[in-house]
Design a protein around this motif. Sequence first.
Motif, PDB file in Angstrom:
ATOM      1  N   ILE A 498     -18.664  25.786   7.902  1.00  0.00           N
ATOM      2  CA  ILE A 498     -19.949  25.717   8.601  1.00  0.00           C
ATOM      3  C   ILE A 498     -19.995  24.477   9.491  1.00  0.00           C
ATOM      4  O   ILE A 498     -19.443  23.428   9.158  1.00  0.00           O
ATOM      5  N   ARG A 499     -20.676  24.607  10.613  1.00  0.00           N
ATOM      6  CA  ARG A 499     -20.716  23.527  11.597  1.00  0.00           C
ATOM      7  C   ARG A 499     -22.032  22.762  11.610  1.00  0.00           C
ATOM      8  O   ARG A 499     -22.187  21.840  12.392  1.00  0.00           O
ATOM      9  N   ASN A 500     -22.972  23.165  10.758  1.00  0.00           N
ATOM     10  CA  ASN A 500     -24.218  22.428  10.606  1.00  0.00           C
ATOM     11  C   ASN A 500     -23.909  21.162   9.819  1.00  0.00           C
ATOM     12  O   ASN A 500     -23.685  21.190   8.605  1.00  0.00           O
ATOM     13  N   GLU A 501     -23.880  20.027  10.500  1.00  0.00           N
ATOM     14  CA  GLU A 501     -23.416  18.782   9.887  1.00  0.00           C
ATOM     15  C   GLU A 501     -24.286  18.348   8.706  1.00  0.00           C
ATOM     16  O   GLU A 501     -23.787  17.857   7.692  1.00  0.00           O
ATOM     17  N   LYS A 502     -25.597  18.525   8.834  1.00  0.00           N
ATOM     18  CA  LYS A 502     -26.480  18.114   7.745  1.00  0.00           C
ATOM     19  C   LYS A 502     -26.210  18.942   6.496  1.00  0.00           C
ATOM     20  O   LYS A 502     -26.058  18.394   5.383  1.00  0.00           O
ATOM     21  N   ALA A 503     -26.137  20.257   6.662  1.00  0.00           N
ATOM     22  CA  ALA A 503     -25.884  21.128   5.515  1.00  0.00           C
ATOM     23  C   ALA A 503     -24.483  20.885   4.951  1.00  0.00           C
ATOM     24  O   ALA A 503     -24.295  20.865   3.727  1.00  0.00           O
ATOM     25  N   ARG A 504     -23.522  20.678   5.849  1.00  0.00           N
ATOM     26  CA  ARG A 504     -22.153  20.422   5.400  1.00  0.00           C
ATOM     27  C   ARG A 504     -22.092  19.147   4.538  1.00  0.00           C
ATOM     28  O   ARG A 504     -21.419  19.120   3.507  1.00  0.00           O
ATOM     29  N   HIS A 505     -22.807  18.116   4.965  1.00  0.00           N
ATOM     30  CA  HIS A 505     -22.826  16.868   4.207  1.00  0.00           C
ATOM     31  C   HIS A 505     -23.490  17.079   2.852  1.00  0.00           C
ATOM     32  O   HIS A 505     -23.003  16.574   1.817  1.00  0.00           O
ATOM     33  N   GLN A 506     -24.616  17.806   2.821  1.00  0.00           N
ATOM     34  CA  GLN A 506     -25.301  18.094   1.563  1.00  0.00           C
ATOM     35  C   GLN A 506     -24.367  18.802   0.586  1.00  0.00           C
ATOM     36  O   GLN A 506     -24.275  18.433  -0.589  1.00  0.00           O
ATOM     37  N   ILE A 507     -23.698  19.829   1.093  1.00  0.00           N
ATOM     38  CA  ILE A 507     -22.813  20.619   0.239  1.00  0.00           C
ATOM     39  C   ILE A 507     -21.642  19.769  -0.255  1.00  0.00           C
ATOM     40  O   ILE A 507     -21.267  19.821  -1.432  1.00  0.00           O
ATOM     41  N   ALA A 508     -21.077  18.961   0.658  1.00  0.00           N
ATOM     42  CA  ALA A 508     -19.933  18.115   0.281  1.00  0.00           C
ATOM     43  C   ALA A 508     -20.327  17.131  -0.823  1.00  0.00           C
ATOM     44  O   ALA A 508     -19.570  16.911  -1.788  1.00  0.00           O
ATOM     45  N   GLU A 509     -21.510  16.542  -0.700  1.00  0.00           N
ATOM     46  CA  GLU A 509     -21.961  15.587  -1.714  1.00  0.00           C
ATOM     47  C   GLU A 509     -22.187  16.273  -3.063  1.00  0.00           C
ATOM     48  O   GLU A 509     -21.866  15.722  -4.121  1.00  0.00           O
ATOM     49  N   GLU A 510     -22.723  17.491  -3.028  1.00  0.00           N
ATOM     50  CA  GLU A 510     -22.963  18.208  -4.273  1.00  0.00           C
ATOM     51  C   GLU A 510     -21.636  18.637  -4.917  1.00  0.00           C
ATOM     52  O   GLU A 510     -21.480  18.565  -6.144  1.00  0.00           O
ATOM     53  N   LEU A 511     -20.694  19.085  -4.101  1.00  0.00           N
ATOM     54  CA  LEU A 511     -19.380  19.435  -4.635  1.00  0.00           C
ATOM     55  C   LEU A 511     -18.717  18.217  -5.280  1.00  0.00           C
ATOM     56  O   LEU A 511     -18.100  18.315  -6.344  1.00  0.00           O
ATOM     57  N   LYS A 512     -18.868  17.070  -4.631  1.00  0.00           N
ATOM     58  CA  LYS A 512     -18.301  15.833  -5.166  1.00  0.00           C
ATOM     59  C   LYS A 512     -18.963  15.477  -6.495  1.00  0.00           C
ATOM     60  O   LYS A 512     -18.288  15.082  -7.460  1.00  0.00           O
ATOM     61  N   ARG A 513     -20.303  15.620  -6.550  1.00  0.00           N
ATOM     62  CA  ARG A 513     -21.031  15.314  -7.792  1.00  0.00           C
ATOM     63  C   ARG A 513     -20.555  16.187  -8.943  1.00  0.00           C
ATOM     64  O   ARG A 513     -20.489  15.727 -10.097  1.00  0.00           O
ATOM     65  N   GLN A 514     -20.195  17.448  -8.615  1.00  0.00           N
ATOM     66  CA  GLN A 514     -19.766  18.377  -9.657  1.00  0.00           C
ATOM     67  C   GLN A 514     -18.272  18.281  -9.957  1.00  0.00           C
ATOM     68  O   GLN A 514     -17.741  19.028 -10.786  1.00  0.00           O
ATOM     69  N   GLY A 515     -17.589  17.351  -9.290  1.00  0.00           N
ATOM     70  CA  GLY A 515     -16.186  17.126  -9.606  1.00  0.00           C
ATOM     71  C   GLY A 515     -15.205  18.003  -8.871  1.00  0.00           C
ATOM     72  O   GLY A 515     -14.024  18.096  -9.238  1.00  0.00           O
ATOM     73  N   PHE A 516     -15.652  18.669  -7.803  1.00  0.00           N
ATOM     74  CA  PHE A 516     -14.734  19.478  -7.003  1.00  0.00           C
ATOM     75  C   PHE A 516     -14.063  18.576  -5.956  1.00  0.00           C
ATOM     76  O   PHE A 516     -14.692  18.211  -4.983  1.00  0.00           O
TER      77      PHE A 516
END
Length: 516
Positions: A498-516
């Motif tokens: 996805i190219r929506n930077e805000k959503a991409r950042h949100q998702i990346a941070e959540e994936l990181k929080r969950q250990g992915f």
Amino acid sequence: MAWLFGDHRLDPDLFELTCKGDVVHAEPQVLALIIHLVRNRARMVSKDEIASTVWPDRAVSDASIASRIRSARQALGDDGCAQAVIRTIHGKGFRFVAEVKEASPALPHQTRPSDADTGADLSRPSVAVLPFRPLGASPEVTILAEAIPHEIIQGLSRLRWISVIARGSSFRFREGRGDLDLVGTALGAGYVMTGVIESLAGTVAVVLELADASRGEVIWADRLTAPMDGIEDLRQRVVAQVVTALDMHVPQNEVRLASQTGSDRLDAWKTFHLGLTQLYRFTPDANQVAKGHFERAIALDPRFARAHAGLSFTRFIDAFLHLGPSDAEAASAARRHAERGIELDPIDPFTHYTMGRSYWLTDQPEIAKGWFDRAIELNPNYAQGFYASAFTALMTGDIKTVDAGLDAALLLSPLDPLLYGIHGVRAQAMIQVGDLQAAARLGDRAASTPGAHYLISMVAAVANGLDGRYEQAHRWRQDARRRKPDASAAQYFAAFPIRNEKARHQIAEELKRQGF
């Protein structure tokens, strides 16, 4: 009618451009542009006209038009300096200036007489649509009893995998509806579609039945109603329902029959359908089984376009789910097999669909969209074409198109084998617009739907985590890990770039929080 110019041959009916007999691979928009310029070669074609032809109902820039003109020239061996084929009329438009001769159109590859020499027995399913039986004497009902079946025949003719008996033959059986075996034998049809239409208390009702002619078994039935002033809408709904139903239930019936037959007696079509049932399971083992069926179908008939497209789909799954040693090799093979399918049958929606999916793997959603648009143009009732178009729009952040595409896919195929994907795309669209509660709800639905793979579990984990539902997020995280122990954020974004930077950042941070 086909057009010849230089070493090129352009067939608008097949949507095919060849050079010295070899297919020239070009994006659908580029081919549409070339066809329009050749068809109107006696005059200049303005930029506005090109925009309305190639991008209907969309605003486009001069840069987009210039890009397609460059691609068209490249496909035709021309350039901006020579302008021997396409001439620029500065500030106004373009004109096709090469000398053109008209010729008879080529037969589709799979119906050329020479193909009979291969000895392959395609045994494609065939269907006869009989005129409906009118109940009541109103003129509207009497007219619709023949008008709707005629439109159904036209709609089914867009399905490349099934033969449709011509109206002139099937409509002779107005009184023969009771003996389906007789109708099927006389017309050479394996399936017969019948219907009853009646008007009652200001409404119109259509009852539909699709039967296996030789066995006398009804494999699908439905009843649709509308107020008398909604007849036009009813006609469209009936055609869409029938086309979608046949696309789903006839292959299922063919697979059921094929499973009762020894594998050494299966023809290319039945072998292909067996592969199709495995394909949508999206598991490593099922994908290998599907691959084997498609390879066997190709061995039985090397010119079977859909089998090549099916093989492309299996290699797409290899790359999308990271099932093999090399995603790049799988992506390349997915493109190669799709190209072969289009070369063999350039007007089959499924071949265009698989070509579009191959461009997902190389993060080229704009090109993918062109192929999906063409698939829908070839079959306006192609549910998976609408789903794929919506998936592509998700990547570019066009949420309005996401919603429209998914709505169309669900309307046409509410029990589609990719239903989990439809819900998963909608969940990610909700993340982009900030409706996290809806995203979590849709993520749960997607991951709970049969066929969902580990990436869908990751979508559900992300959506629930962003909505603060940590216990549910943990559950889906564990499910993803169980299915794919090495699941990672990199794999997530490779599948959903996805190219929506805000959503991409949100998702990346959540994936990181969950250990992915």
